[in-house]
Design a protein around this motif. Structure first.
Motif, mmCIF file in Angstrom:
data_model
loop_
_atom_site.group_PDB
_atom_site.id
_atom_site.type_symbol
_atom_site.label_atom_id
_atom_site.label_comp_id
_atom_site.label_asym_id
_atom_site.label_seq_id
_atom_site.Cartn_x
_atom_site.Cartn_y
_atom_site.Cartn_z
ATOM 1 N N GLU A 182 0.828 -1.208 0.000
ATOM 2 C CA GLU A 182 0.000 0.000 0.000
ATOM 3 C C GLU A 182 0.861 1.255 0.000
ATOM 4 O O GLU A 182 1.905 1.310 0.645
ATOM 5 N N VAL A 183 0.363 2.257 -0.719
ATOM 6 C CA VAL A 183 1.068 3.535 -0.850
ATOM 7 C C VAL A 183 0.072 4.675 -0.642
ATOM 8 O O VAL A 183 -1.087 4.563 -1.037
ATOM 9 N N SER A 184 0.539 5.740 0.002
ATOM 10 C CA SER A 184 -0.270 6.954 0.147
ATOM 11 C C SER A 184 0.280 8.021 -0.781
ATOM 12 O O SER A 184 1.462 8.370 -0.703
ATOM 13 N N LEU A 185 -0.577 8.515 -1.672
ATOM 14 C CA LEU A 185 -0.168 9.554 -2.611
ATOM 15 C C LEU A 185 -1.078 10.759 -2.388
ATOM 16 O O LEU A 185 -2.300 10.650 -2.504
ATOM 17 N N PHE A 186 -0.493 11.886 -2.043
ATOM 18 C CA PHE A 186 -1.270 13.093 -1.759
ATOM 19 C C PHE A 186 -1.198 14.029 -2.953
ATOM 20 O O PHE A 186 -0.109 14.401 -3.384
ATOM 21 N N MET A 218 0.320 3.804 12.489
ATOM 22 C CA MET A 218 1.293 3.680 13.593
ATOM 23 C C MET A 218 2.679 4.183 13.215
ATOM 24 O O MET A 218 3.593 4.169 14.043
ATOM 25 N N GLY A 219 2.844 4.620 11.971
ATOM 26 C CA GLY A 219 4.129 5.138 11.551
ATOM 27 C C GLY A 219 4.135 5.285 10.045
ATOM 28 O O GLY A 219 3.217 4.817 9.366
ATOM 29 N N SER A 220 5.158 5.953 9.522
ATOM 30 C CA SER A 220 5.180 6.232 8.088
ATOM 31 C C SER A 220 6.582 6.665 7.692
ATOM 32 O O SER A 220 7.383 7.056 8.542
ATOM 33 N N TYR A 221 6.843 6.590 6.385
ATOM 34 C CA TYR A 221 8.144 7.056 5.900
ATOM 35 C C TYR A 221 8.051 7.426 4.431
ATOM 36 O O TYR A 221 7.122 7.037 3.713
ATOM 37 N N THR A 222 9.039 8.169 4.017
ATOM 38 C CA THR A 222 9.241 8.522 2.615
ATOM 39 C C THR A 222 10.731 8.735 2.433
ATOM 40 O O THR A 222 11.394 9.118 3.396
ATOM 41 N N PRO A 223 11.353 8.493 1.280
ATOM 42 C CA PRO A 223 10.764 8.037 0.027
ATOM 43 C C PRO A 223 10.598 6.527 -0.014
ATOM 44 O O PRO A 223 11.149 5.810 0.819
ATOM 45 N N LEU A 224 9.843 6.070 -1.011
ATOM 46 C CA LEU A 224 9.635 4.641 -1.228
ATOM 47 C C LEU A 224 10.630 4.188 -2.289
ATOM 48 O O LEU A 224 10.341 4.259 -3.494
ATOM 49 N N GLY A 261 -5.230 6.356 -1.668
ATOM 50 C CA GLY A 261 -4.686 5.141 -1.054
ATOM 51 C C GLY A 261 -4.627 4.073 -2.130
ATOM 52 O O GLY A 261 -5.641 3.757 -2.749
ATOM 53 N N LEU A 262 -3.435 3.561 -2.388
ATOM 54 C CA LEU A 262 -3.236 2.655 -3.516
ATOM 55 C C LEU A 262 -2.717 1.302 -3.066
ATOM 56 O O LEU A 262 -1.971 1.218 -2.088
ATOM 57 N N ALA A 263 -3.084 0.272 -3.810
ATOM 58 C CA ALA A 263 -2.383 -1.007 -3.714
ATOM 59 C C ALA A 263 -1.594 -1.139 -5.008
ATOM 60 O O ALA A 263 -2.152 -0.947 -6.100
ATOM 61 N N LEU A 264 -0.311 -1.441 -4.895
ATOM 62 C CA LEU A 264 0.492 -1.652 -6.100
ATOM 63 C C LEU A 264 0.405 -3.134 -6.443
ATOM 64 O O LEU A 264 1.141 -3.958 -5.923
ATOM 65 N N ARG A 277 -8.375 14.709 2.509
ATOM 66 C CA ARG A 277 -7.523 15.509 3.404
ATOM 67 C C ARG A 277 -6.184 14.785 3.497
ATOM 68 O O ARG A 277 -6.037 13.672 3.007
ATOM 69 N N PHE A 278 -5.213 15.430 4.135
ATOM 70 C CA PHE A 278 -3.921 14.780 4.309
ATOM 71 C C PHE A 278 -4.080 13.600 5.263
ATOM 72 O O PHE A 278 -4.877 13.652 6.199
ATOM 73 N N GLY A 279 -3.323 12.535 5.044
ATOM 74 C CA GLY A 279 -3.363 11.380 5.928
ATOM 75 C C GLY A 279 -2.424 11.576 7.092
ATOM 76 O O GLY A 279 -1.384 12.226 6.967
ATOM 77 N N ASP A 280 -2.792 11.003 8.208
ATOM 78 C CA ASP A 280 -1.962 11.128 9.392
ATOM 79 C C ASP A 280 -1.699 9.726 9.933
ATOM 80 O O ASP A 280 -2.666 9.004 10.178
#
Ligand code: AMP
Ligand code: GLY
Length: 419
Positions: A182-186, A218-224, A261-264, A277-280
């Motif tokens: 899963e990927v979040s793209l804003f 519960m957490g997040s990061y960038t870049p992918l 919200g995407l599934a690759l 809205r922005f995801g948190d």
């Protein structure tokens, strides 16, 4: 530029912080904000769900830009009331916010716009649900049609469990299972034009290895580093621009952040959901590496002149956010536990407040997700090490955190899968 951020959580703290760093922004206000936001903005005790109250505050402050953070006030039409008073708002109208407010609405828009997404059926009766299960097969994906704060979706091979969820919800969307990370793209949208921010990944389950119930994140990061390099432009072409065109055709242009919200999947990116809205916490690391002035970008979108400002740029390196949750989360949350170590953590990282309060001069827990610790690094591994090292300073009774945010193998742990 005077700005007003509406909301109380980690997303609003991260937004207020980024706005405060924009040289074009002279004032940051928050309604109502939280104790962390107080360090970068002036707080106003105003109900974020009340359009008239927010609009009145914006007028009295002489605000040039209002940023509405959470989905509930957007769906309730708070942005409309502020806009009627002649103030620029980053955030969709109540009508356009139906892209998040109703799963059936968003699936209909995607179908008409030709957006790649899971096949689905909107079902009002048990017989329709059974027929959809027969058609799509297991694993079963059942989504409450209405806003459910991240708790409306059940993904299971157990047909009885899937059916029980459908019964409890009323109208549901039953859809095909999407397999892949899963990927979040804003996407920052002004109604017709859009710019994509750098993709991020959110860790949604409460426990390590992507186990346990879904949470708000519960957490997040960038870049992918593992994702296709042209992902953002592919999603702009295949998803965001067709959606903006369809919303325009319906007379309800979308202005604000379209969160895709995407599934690759093996067949390419597929939309799991839209949020308005922005995801948190997904947006937190993205804002940390954003090199462009946030206020200028959001004001241009709110004013319908996004094409007049340059596309957002991102500095190299990585950012990682680790969420610290309270006892009982996500089923419940605990309040009033004293928090220590925030200052020490803040020396090497950003400590973002999500659910905190100050009681008798002490910082205490006041929600499920309490704090998020965000750190930068030359790469994901070093940003991750810095975030955890800073988070180690913080304690409170019942603290829960995942130990595997942004750990190897990236992109594999957090798939849309059955756990
Ligand atoms: P949503 O609220 O639609 O984002 O769904 C919550 C979570 O359920 C997502 O983050 C996915 O992990 C999972 N999910 C939703 N839809 C699907 C799907 N069609 N296939 C597989 N997993 C899904
Ligand atoms: N982190 C997921 C969300 O904001 O909905």
């Amino acid at each position: 530029m005077k700005t007003l951020v509406v909301g109380t959580g980690g997303r609003e703290h991260a937004l207020a912080l980024a706005l405060s760093l924009d040289p074009a922004v002279t004032e940051v206000h928050a309604a109502p904000g939280n104790p962390g936001i107080a360090a970068v903005a002036t707080l106003h005790d105003v109900d974020p769900m009340s359009g008239p109250a927010v609009a009145e505050l914006a007028v009295s402050l002489g605000a040039d830009l209002v940023v509405v953070g959470p989905e509930a006030p957007l769906v309730a039409g708070v942005a409309d009331v502020v806009r009627e008073r002649g103030i620029a708002v980053f955030g969709p109208s109540g009508a356009a916010a139906q892209l998040e407010g109703s799963k059936a609405f968003s699936k209909d828009v995607m179908a008409v716009a030709g957006v790649p997404t899971a096949r689905s059926f909107t079902c009002d009766t048990e017989a329709e649900v059974e027929a959809a299960f027969d058609e799509l097969g297991a694993p079963y994906v059942v989504k409450d049609d209405a806003l459910a704060a991240g708790k409306g979706v059940v993904v299971t091979r157990d047909r009885d469990e899937a059916l029980a969820h459908a019964r409890a919800c009323g109208r549901v969307v039953v859809e095909e299972f999407l397999d892949g990370p899963e990927v979040s793209l804003f996407a920052i949208c002004d109604g017709t034009t859009a710019y994509a921010l750098q993709p991020a990944q959110d860790f949604k389950r409460i426990f390590d290895g992507g186990r346990g119930p879904n949470t708000g994140g519960m957490g997040s990061y960038t870049p992918l580093t593992w994702a296709q390099p042209d992902l953002a432009s592919v999603v702009l072409d295949q998803v965001v621009h067709p959606t903006l065109a369809e919303m325009n055709r319906r007379g309800t242009p979308f202005v604000g952040c379209l969160y895709v919200g995407l599934a690759l999947t093996a067949a390419g990116p597929r939309v799991i959901e839209f949020n308005v809205r922005f995801g948190d916490p997904d947006i937190q690391p993205v804002l940390a590496v954003l090199d462009s002035p946030l206020g200028v970008l959001l004001a241009a979108a709110a004013g319908g002149r996004l094409a007049d400002v340059p596309a957002p740029e991102f500095r190299g390196g990585a950012a990682v956010t680790v969420v610290l949750a309270s006892a009982g989360y996500p089923e419940s949350s605990s309040k009033g536990d004293v928090i220590t170590g925030v200052e020490a953590a803040g020396e090497t990282a950003d400590v973002i407040h999500a659910g905190t309060a100050v009681v008798d001069g002490s910082l205490v827990t006041a929600g499920g997700r309490v704090l998020a610790v965000r750190a930068l690094g030359a790469d994901v591994a070093s940003a991750r090490a810095a975030a955890y090292a800073a988070a180690d300073h913080i304690s409170f009774d019942g603290l829960q955190r995942r130990t595997d945010i942004a750990s190897e193998p990236l992109g594999v742990v957090e798939g849309a899968s059955l756990r």
